[in-house]
Structures are given as C-alpha cells and as structure tokens.
Design a protein around this motif. Structure first.
Motif, mmCIF file in Angstrom:
data_model
loop_
_atom_site.group_PDB
_atom_site.id
_atom_site.type_symbol
_atom_site.label_atom_id
_atom_site.label_comp_id
_atom_site.label_asym_id
_atom_site.label_seq_id
_atom_site.Cartn_x
_atom_site.Cartn_y
_atom_site.Cartn_z
ATOM 1 N N LYS A 40 0.834 -1.193 0.000
ATOM 2 C CA LYS A 40 0.000 0.000 0.000
ATOM 3 C C LYS A 40 0.876 1.254 0.000
ATOM 4 C CE LYS A 40 -3.836 -1.988 2.530
ATOM 5 N NZ LYS A 40 -4.626 -1.920 3.750
ATOM 6 N N ARG A 67 1.877 5.012 0.795
ATOM 7 C CA ARG A 67 1.576 5.933 1.892
ATOM 8 C C ARG A 67 0.777 7.125 1.372
ATOM 9 N NH1 ARG A 67 1.257 4.795 6.601
ATOM 10 N NH2 ARG A 67 2.133 6.667 7.475
ATOM 11 N N ASP A 68 1.080 7.568 0.163
ATOM 12 C CA ASP A 68 0.399 8.723 -0.413
ATOM 13 C C ASP A 68 -0.353 8.287 -1.667
ATOM 14 O OD1 ASP A 68 -0.475 11.125 -1.393
ATOM 15 O OD2 ASP A 68 1.456 12.129 -1.219
ATOM 16 N N GLY A 72 -5.314 10.095 7.111
ATOM 17 C CA GLY A 72 -5.304 10.119 5.666
ATOM 18 C C GLY A 72 -4.447 11.252 5.155
ATOM 19 N N GLY A 91 -5.608 0.925 -0.684
ATOM 20 C CA GLY A 91 -5.379 1.241 0.720
ATOM 21 C C GLY A 91 -5.992 2.538 1.201
ATOM 22 N N HIS A 92 -6.731 3.233 0.340
ATOM 23 C CA HIS A 92 -7.353 4.506 0.695
ATOM 24 C C HIS A 92 -8.719 4.609 0.018
ATOM 25 C CE1 HIS A 92 -3.059 5.314 1.250
ATOM 26 N NE2 HIS A 92 -3.433 6.214 2.138
ATOM 27 N N THR A 148 -8.425 11.975 1.349
ATOM 28 C CA THR A 148 -8.403 10.522 1.284
ATOM 29 C C THR A 148 -8.120 9.971 2.672
ATOM 30 O OG1 THR A 148 -6.051 10.536 0.649
ATOM 31 C CG2 THR A 148 -7.677 10.423 -1.134
ATOM 32 N N GLU A 179 -7.144 6.475 4.998
ATOM 33 C CA GLU A 179 -6.587 5.125 4.947
ATOM 34 C C GLU A 179 -7.684 4.112 5.247
ATOM 35 O OE1 GLU A 179 -3.011 4.386 7.181
ATOM 36 O OE2 GLU A 179 -2.098 6.236 6.443
ATOM 37 N N ASP A 180 -7.768 3.110 4.395
ATOM 38 C CA ASP A 180 -8.770 2.062 4.525
ATOM 39 C C ASP A 180 -8.125 0.841 5.162
ATOM 40 O OD1 ASP A 180 -11.047 0.566 4.258
ATOM 41 O OD2 ASP A 180 -10.819 0.244 2.095
ATOM 42 N N TRP A 181 -8.423 0.598 6.439
ATOM 43 C CA TRP A 181 -7.807 -0.542 7.102
ATOM 44 C C TRP A 181 -8.730 -1.674 7.045
ATOM 45 C CZ3 TRP A 181 -8.667 1.854 12.440
ATOM 46 C CH2 TRP A 181 -8.271 3.185 12.482
#
Length: 122
Positions: free
Chosen positions: A21, A23-24, A58, A92-93, A118, A120-122
C-alpha cells in the motif's frame, strides 16, 4: 511551482508504486483525474499533506489542472459534473471528500482547482 504536461500515457505516473500500500495515494488519484479530464491536460500543481482526526488518518490533496484545446470548456464541464459522487480506485485509501474549489477560463484552455480528502482504509 512544478508542472507536468501530460501527453504520454498516464501509467508513467504510477511507475514507482510498489506492491505494498502506498503511503500517499496522490499519484493514483492524479492519474484518475487526468483520465477523467481527457485530452491535453497540464498538472499545474499537485500537493499532498498528512491529515488526521480522532478516528481516522489520511491525506489532504490540492490539485490544479489546465485543460487545453478547442473543446476545453466542454471537457471542464464534464470533468466537474458529478465529481463529488465519482468512484475512485485507490489502493489502501478511499476518497472521503472531493470538491471543485475554482474553475475559470484561461488563455488556451480551462483552469480547474480541486481539493480531496483521502482516508486510509484498514
């Protein structure tokens, strides 16, 4: 200010994205925005900074594009219409919020500036 003139395939924007994933998510969001704009597009500005709330983290993004060509006004209208409800594919976002901050004609085209959040989608 850094500018990117996009006439080449947008896959080059993602060449450094690894299997993990990112980071940005800005490179992937930017490539999708360019595809949505179609035609000749110049990225006038694309910045990203960390964002967090009590429950989420995010990034906040600001993107400025110039759409060039004789059909720029029509492409700009199509680009901004429904952008708040558009679906984005970000590993991942997810896009929690996106809005058009400014749009105006400029010599040879149309200027569009937008903001996106955006998460972060965990």
């Amino acid at each position: 200010m850094t500018s990117i003139h996009v006439n080449a395939p947008i896959r080059n924007l993602l060449q450094n994205e690894g299997a993990a994933k990112a980071r940005d998510p800005l490179p992937r969001l930017l490539s999708q925005l360019i595809a949505r704009a179609g035609g000749t597009v110049m990225v006038e500005r694309a910045v990203s900074r960390p964002w967090a709330s009590a429950l989420f983290q995010g990034r906040r993004h600001v993107v400025a594009l110039t759409l060039a060509g004789p059909d720029a006004a029509e492409r700009r209208a199509a680009f901004v219409q429904g952008i708040e409800e558009a679906e984005w594919s970000l590993s991942g976002h997810f896009v929690a919020d996106i809005s058009i901050d400014c749009r105006r004609p400029v010599p040879g085209g149309e200027w569009v500036e937008l903001s996106a959040l955006t998460i972060e989608d965990w």
